[in-house]
Design an enzyme around this catalytic site. Structure first.
Site, PDB file in Angstrom:
ATOM      1  N   GLU A 172      -1.154  -0.151  -2.865  1.00 33.87           N
ATOM      2  CA  GLU A 172      -2.624   0.135  -2.561  1.00 33.87           C
ATOM      3  C   GLU A 172      -2.919   1.573  -3.172  1.00 33.87           C
ATOM      4  O   GLU A 172      -3.491   2.628  -2.421  1.00 33.87           O
ATOM      5  CB  GLU A 172      -2.740   0.546  -0.938  1.00 33.87           C
ATOM      6  CG  GLU A 172      -2.348  -1.174  -0.345  1.00 33.87           C
ATOM      7  CD  GLU A 172      -2.805  -0.930   1.272  1.00 33.87           C
ATOM      8  OE1 GLU A 172      -2.922   0.199   1.914  1.00 33.87           O
ATOM      9  OE2 GLU A 172      -3.031  -1.876   1.682  1.00 33.87           O
ATOM     10  N   GLU A 291      -0.104  -8.690   1.115  1.00 33.00           N
ATOM     11  CA  GLU A 291       0.074  -8.075   2.594  1.00 33.00           C
ATOM     12  C   GLU A 291      -1.270  -9.100   3.276  1.00 33.00           C
ATOM     13  O   GLU A 291      -2.272  -8.803   2.809  1.00 33.00           O
ATOM     14  CB  GLU A 291      -0.292  -6.853   2.843  1.00 33.00           C
ATOM     15  CG  GLU A 291       0.908  -5.813   2.363  1.00 33.00           C
ATOM     16  CD  GLU A 291       0.586  -4.509   2.748  1.00 33.00           C
ATOM     17  OE1 GLU A 291       0.201  -4.148   3.596  1.00 33.00           O
ATOM     18  OE2 GLU A 291       1.304  -3.641   1.731  1.00 33.00           O
TER      19      GLU A 291
HETATM   20  O1  AHR Z   1       1.719  -3.200   6.587  1.00 33.20           O
HETATM   21  C1  AHR Z   1       1.116  -1.981   7.068  1.00 33.20           C
HETATM   22  C2  AHR Z   1       0.466  -0.982   5.924  1.00 33.20           C
HETATM   23  O2  AHR Z   1      -0.697  -1.751   5.587  1.00 33.20           O
HETATM   24  C3  AHR Z   1       1.079  -0.992   4.728  1.00 33.20           C
HETATM   25  O3  AHR Z   1       2.032   0.041   4.610  1.00 33.20           O
HETATM   26  C4  AHR Z   1      -0.004  -0.492   3.695  1.00 33.20           C
HETATM   27  O4  AHR Z   1       0.201  -1.307   2.245  1.00 33.20           O
HETATM   28  C5  AHR Z   1      -1.134  -1.327   4.250  1.00 33.20           C
HETATM   29  O5  AHR Z   1      -2.278  -0.378   4.384  1.00 33.20           O
END
Ligand code: AHR
Length: 500
Positions: A172, A291
């Site tokens: 990110e 994610e």
């Molecule tokens: O999964 C939790 C968090 O969400 C992770 O660390 C990050 O990559 C995202 O913002």
């Protein structure tokens, strides 16, 4: 409501990459410590890993797992987690304002993953660090012997290299909250040079470059264009992240967010195509949706807590209690991944244990499967092979995030080797059953060999350490007659129907 649908043996979308059912686990909260690892727990094995949790993970048939972060990775020194455990430093984890004991590092995590037959997908720190540390890490992990880092690994008792194939170039990096946050061009250049260096070390290694943190970022989707313009030829995947919620208590709109995700995937596919054309490139870049999950039940409170707490070690964080509505949503989202398996090759549920997770484990106590465990498991077990096009003609609805959303959400996979077809069906209608007629062309003689259903629960019902009532049951009422699967699909229900 009446719904007609059809699949055809020859109308294929794409071969599904098994890694569509991958997972993600981060050093944060109780995901690692008192999640998968808890020495002293009655279920702990010789390495300190919980057997009860491991069995629940094993049953998911996960092909790959992204590790060790997440936001955590952007200030992580991987060397803190190697060598004798008693010599490892305790560090401040800047991402989650916690203490990191480093009792689990790459070698411990590898033991856990190898035992479960899961490939590691490793993220390097491109926040506080850069190319040099990334190549050292890869040398430690992948080089056979005869160099500083590979011999150090051997001295730590790991004779054979791990040969890790998948590498994530930071996390990110578009997010202002990220340690070492960068502009698109700046990050794209760094990712390009890092990918080149890593590939010198491990030819054929696959590189995942960071896309936007979500589709609401102010820089989306220009970020993807800017990044890919710098590194297109040297990467294989661009990551997408998206978390979902129903804070407005509007179930149909919540379910409609799956359509919004389809637009997100389509937009990034377009950016990939644009950059490919602009560069006259030959290689393809695919999407790694590394994610995804529902994350809203405790999000606000959690974020207040961790921003002010005094650096606790392995605190309870993001321990979402998932309900039946979330399970139906996850089922629809996985259907969308199957339908977009032409562009999405890897997807990681975020995360796996305790932190926004399908599996929960009480410290010193029981582990249990949350509602969302089941659609994830059923898709992982049966959603392999080739994705088939499904045409659906039925009533639709409009909501805040999307128009013309089909009430009946259907995905189909064909496992040619096993000779099976699997249909994943969600009726999103709040009150009406669907009278379904789904024509099966090219699957003459097929009949139902398995039918699992999740239905009849209160949308807000959850599982817990003493009750796993939300779970699939044997389904009925759907049968093949004259080459058509027909029957009634109850409102707010999820069906996995297997044909052979
Ligand atoms: O999964 C939790 C968090 O969400 C992770 O660390 C990050 O990559 C995202 O913002």
């Amino acid at each position: 409501m009446r719904v007609t649908a059809a699949i055809h043996r020859a109308f294929e979308i794409a071969k599904i990459d098994d890694r569509l059912y991958a997972a993600f686990i981060e050093h944060m909260g109780r995901a690692i410590y008192s999640g998968i690892y808890e020495p002293g727990h009655p279920q702990a094995d010789a390495h300190g890993f919980r057997r009860d949790v491991a069995q629940m993970v094993r049953d998911l048939n996960i092909p790959a797992i992204r590790y060790p972060g997440g936001n955590f990775v952007s200030a992580y020194n991987w060397e803190d987690g190697i060598g004798p455990k008693e010599d490892r430093p305790v560090r401040l984890d800047l991402a989650w304002r916690s203490k990191e004991s480093n009792q689990v590092g790459i070698n411990e995590f590898a033991i856990w993953a190898q035992d479960l037959g899961i490939d590691m997908m490793l993220a390097v720190n491109l926040g506080s660090r850069g190319i040099s540390d990334a190549r050292n890490f890869m040398e430690y992990v992948n080089h056979p012997s005869g160099t500083h880092w590979s011999d150090l690994r051997r001295s730590h008792g790991v004779e054979q290299p791990y040969n890790v194939k998948m590498w994530c170039l930071g996390n990110e990096m578009d997010g202002p909250w990220q340690i070492g946050h960068k502009e698109a061009k700046e990050y794209g250049r760094l990712a390009d040079e890092t990918a080149k260096a890593l590939r010198q070390l491990t030819p054929g290694a696959e590189m995942v470059v960071c896309g936007s943190s979500n589709d609401e970022m102010p820089t989306y989707p220009d970020w993807e264009r800017g990044v890919l313009e710098e590194c297109y030829e040297n990467v294989d995947y661009i990551s997408l992240h998206k978390y979902f919620g129903n804070s407005s208590n509007d179930t149909l709109n919540f379910f409609g967010k799956v359509e919004e995700t389809g637009r997100y995937i389509q937009a990034i596919a377009g950016v990939i195509d644009f950059v490919k054309a602009k560069k006259r490139a030959k290689n393809d870049v695919y999407i790694c949706f590394d994610e995804w999950n529902v994350w809203y039940h405790k999000r606000e409170q959690d974020s207040k807590n961790w921003k002010s707490w005094d650096w606790p070690e392995a605190p309870a964080l993001l321990e979402e209690d998932y309900n039946f509505e979330d399970a139906l949503f996850v089922a629809c989202l996985l259907n969308e991944f199957i339908r977009r398996s032409d562009r999405v090759k890897i997807a990681c549920i975020a995360q796996l244990v305790n932190v926004i997770a399908p599996i929960r484990a009480d410290k010193g106590g029981k582990a249990w499967r949350q509602s969302i465990y089941w659609p994830y498991q059923l898709a992982s077990l049966y959603g392999r092979g080739t994705a088939l096009r499904v045409s659906v003609d039925g009533p639709t609805y409009d909501c805040a995030v999307a128009d013309d959303v089909q009430y009946l959400d259907v995905a189909a996979t064909h496992d040619a080797a096993g000779g099976t077809v699997t249909l994943f069906i969600v009726n999103r209608h709040l009150t009406e059953a669907a009278d379904l007629r789904l024509a099966l062309t090219g699957f003459e003689g097929a009949s139902v060999i398995g039918h699992q259903v999740m239905e009849g629960h209160d949308l807000r019902a959850t599982n817990g350490p003493d009750s796993e009532a939300i779970a699939p049951a044997e389904g009925s009422g759907l049968a093949v007659e004259d080459g058509t699967l027909g029957g009634s699909v109850a409102p707010l229900s999820y069906h996995v129907v297997r044909l052979k």
